[in-house]
Design a protein around this motif. Sequence first.
Motif, PDB file in Angstrom:
ATOM      1  N   GLU A 103      12.930  -9.198 -38.841  1.00 12.56           N
ATOM      2  CA  GLU A 103      14.183  -9.317 -39.597  1.00 12.56           C
ATOM      3  C   GLU A 103      13.934  -9.881 -40.996  1.00 12.56           C
ATOM      4  OE1 GLU A 103      16.444 -10.118 -35.369  1.00 12.56           O
ATOM      5  OE2 GLU A 103      16.345 -11.739 -36.851  1.00 12.56           O
ATOM      6  N   HIS A 128      13.087  -7.527 -43.521  1.00 14.47           N
ATOM      7  CA  HIS A 128      14.235  -6.708 -43.913  1.00 14.47           C
ATOM      8  C   HIS A 128      15.381  -7.577 -44.430  1.00 14.47           C
ATOM      9  CE1 HIS A 128      11.879  -4.072 -41.365  1.00 14.47           C
ATOM     10  NE2 HIS A 128      12.435  -3.059 -41.979  1.00 14.47           N
ATOM     11  N   ALA A 129      15.029  -8.744 -44.973  1.00 14.83           N
ATOM     12  CA  ALA A 129      16.011  -9.686 -45.533  1.00 14.83           C
ATOM     13  C   ALA A 129      17.180  -9.904 -44.585  1.00 14.83           C
ATOM     14  CB  ALA A 129      16.501  -9.185 -46.901  1.00 14.83           C
ATOM     15  N   GLY A 130      16.867 -10.059 -43.303  1.00 19.56           N
ATOM     16  CA  GLY A 130      17.910 -10.177 -42.280  1.00 19.56           C
ATOM     17  C   GLY A 130      18.709 -11.467 -42.381  1.00 19.56           C
ATOM     18  N   THR A 168      22.350  -8.794 -39.941  1.00 18.20           N
ATOM     19  CA  THR A 168      22.510  -7.782 -40.977  1.00 18.20           C
ATOM     20  C   THR A 168      21.160  -7.547 -41.646  1.00 18.20           C
ATOM     21  OG1 THR A 168      24.658  -8.762 -41.340  1.00 18.20           O
ATOM     22  CG2 THR A 168      23.931  -7.150 -42.956  1.00 18.20           C
ATOM     23  N   LEU A 169      20.679  -6.300 -41.562  1.00 13.76           N
ATOM     24  CA  LEU A 169      19.374  -5.976 -42.136  1.00 13.76           C
ATOM     25  C   LEU A 169      19.533  -5.121 -43.383  1.00 13.76           C
ATOM     26  CD1 LEU A 169      17.457  -5.018 -38.853  1.00 13.76           C
ATOM     27  CD2 LEU A 169      17.409  -7.206 -40.046  1.00 13.76           C
ATOM     28  N   SER A 170      18.633  -5.339 -44.366  1.00  7.43           N
ATOM     29  CA  SER A 170      18.594  -4.478 -45.563  1.00  7.43           C
ATOM     30  C   SER A 170      17.308  -3.652 -45.493  1.00  7.43           C
ATOM     31  CB  SER A 170      18.593  -5.323 -46.818  1.00  7.43           C
ATOM     32  OG  SER A 170      19.483  -6.396 -46.692  1.00  7.43           O
ATOM     33  N   GLY A 171      17.048  -2.885 -46.536  1.00  4.10           N
ATOM     34  CA  GLY A 171      15.835  -2.066 -46.567  1.00  4.10           C
ATOM     35  C   GLY A 171      14.591  -2.934 -46.519  1.00  4.10           C
ATOM     36  N   ALA A 200      11.321  -4.898 -47.335  1.00  2.07           N
ATOM     37  CA  ALA A 200      10.752  -5.475 -48.553  1.00  2.07           C
ATOM     38  C   ALA A 200       9.249  -5.264 -48.534  1.00  2.07           C
ATOM     39  CB  ALA A 200      11.085  -6.960 -48.596  1.00  2.07           C
TER      40      ALA A 200
END
Lengths: 168, 472
Positions: free
Chosen positions: B195, B198-200, B397-400, B402
């Motif tokens: 996580e 993925h900047a979770g 909440t995950l982003s693309g 890194a």
Amino acid sequence: MPAWTGRPGVFVLLRHLAALRRSTDLARGAPRSVAIRHVDAGSCNGCEHELGATLGPIYDLQRFGLSITASPRHADILLVTGPVTTRMRDALLVAYSAMPEPRLVAALGNCALGCGLLGDPAEMIGSVEAILPVAVRVPGCPPTPDEIARHLLAGLEEVRAAHVRPTS
Amino acid sequence: MTVPDQQRELLDVSADRWHERIADLLAGGMRFLTLWSDPAERVACALGSGYGTTVVRSTPAPGELQSIVDVAGAAAWDEREIHDRTGVQFAGHVPLRPLVAHPAATADWVTPVSGDDVHQVAVGPIHAGVVESGHFRFHVVGERILHLDLRLFYKHRGLEAAAAGATPDLAARLAQRACAACAVTNSVAVAQAYESAHAGVPDAAVRRARTLLLELERLYNHLNDIGAICSGIGLATGSMAFAELKERAQRVNAELTGHRFLFDTIAVGSSDLDIDASTAAHLRARVAAIGAEAALLWADVGANRSVRARIRGAGILVRDEALRLGACGPAGRASGVNDDARADGGLLWYPGFVGATLNDPSGDVAARIEIRAREITACCAIIEDVLSDPVRPGRVTLSGPAAGPGIAQLESPRGRTVAVVEPDRAVIAGLHLRTGSYANWPALAAACTGAILPDFPLINKSFELCYACVDR
């Protein structure tokens, strides 16, 4: 004069004493206790925790005549956990070869039975059955103390039967 | 609760600047976390400051890097492991003895110890009781231990190799199987590392659920460990009484999650744990009762004069040595190293966390048992706090993805556990797990130096380190 005198060696004496014991009219009973030698052949330690619990104050398997022994020389059952890593294979076989007959092998937990979630196949044999004859199977990941107790008590009956059967 | 500082810094350096860069970061107050060999055959070093991490990476040239053990003593085992796995040499680490590899000749791995009457006592890999497998080589004169060589990795299952190319969920399950007693810590560590890459951002429900499971794991482990130390002392009443409390704690685990070791309760990116108000209240009362009884029992056992005589002064690990070797967890805290990953904030639920400390961190068996007794009280308070409200499912909440690896730090029952995940689109290219046990085994060997051989079982139990966590 006793038959063993004049012949060297303590084993001759022991065999003589065993023969004397057989010469009585007492019925030859099967054992009422079972000594277990545990070998961790690559487990995650879950089976060890639960096996430890069966010897604790709640399950207290000693009251049924089951005990853990430090030496395979004293053991009736070899209780193996883990998928048998390549690095534990030799130590496991040495422990088995050190046991007196009759002897039984028990596989404790899904890894020992070859159905656990394992790692790299190159690092392990994969199951106890692949290298030793397994007589008692205790499935679970890890099996609960209840389940271990039930299977080991059934194993006690197996050991009794093995003692009554003539060995080759 | 605010999102903690998740600052992640990635520094690619040339081989000749490797040592200098790491030494500078350590001098600036950062903590050594772990070393690993990444999928691109670089060697990487993670350093931590609070919950933030800095990764220094370098390609060995040619097949060699300068050792960092002069500035980070804790890296000794990591360098030996990387050398065994990849053949990379660490200049200045002499001799670079094998750790994972098992050479047949004892001279290839045993420390040479000589002098009048010095002899070796070899123990294992199979031990006398229901114990994990590993080999100890004691160098002794009479009963006095001069040096202890450890040979672990008999239980090496290649779990990290199996995780390469796996989905994040499978990787977390493999990490869980590394060790039953640290199953929650290891799987949360892998989930958080993925996580983090993925900047979770976990919501409050995920944080509370994971914290609850981590503290339940600590509770039954600490109860187990105090019982095990009582066995080492030879105090059957203590070992049986704590075994009973451990069983009750494991039954709470089973009632809450269906599993006595809390297996399969952690998912990557979410949490399914759902506890309604009445179940929470009922389990809260049971945990409170366990905590209260453990405190009463320890007051009784710990005040026993013969117990005190047995544990005081046994297996002392002095603070400087603990710091040099990177000792952590209860073993580190018993020597006055106030290191606790829970205090760094992180992505869990520890509002206003203050770790248990000792007035006299004497670094002996007595201190290691006392700190656990105090942590049981603190641990129950955290569990009771979480269970004062229902626990609901939640999401991260995950982003693309890194650049670079994701790193997580958690406090296991045995110390700081670090997980590194190298993400590669939907799968994991590499996984590295450095558990609290891995960090503390060298400290155990140090604590045995000068002790007598019959005290070893007691000293060993007072650390109560996992073999499975290390061997992987």
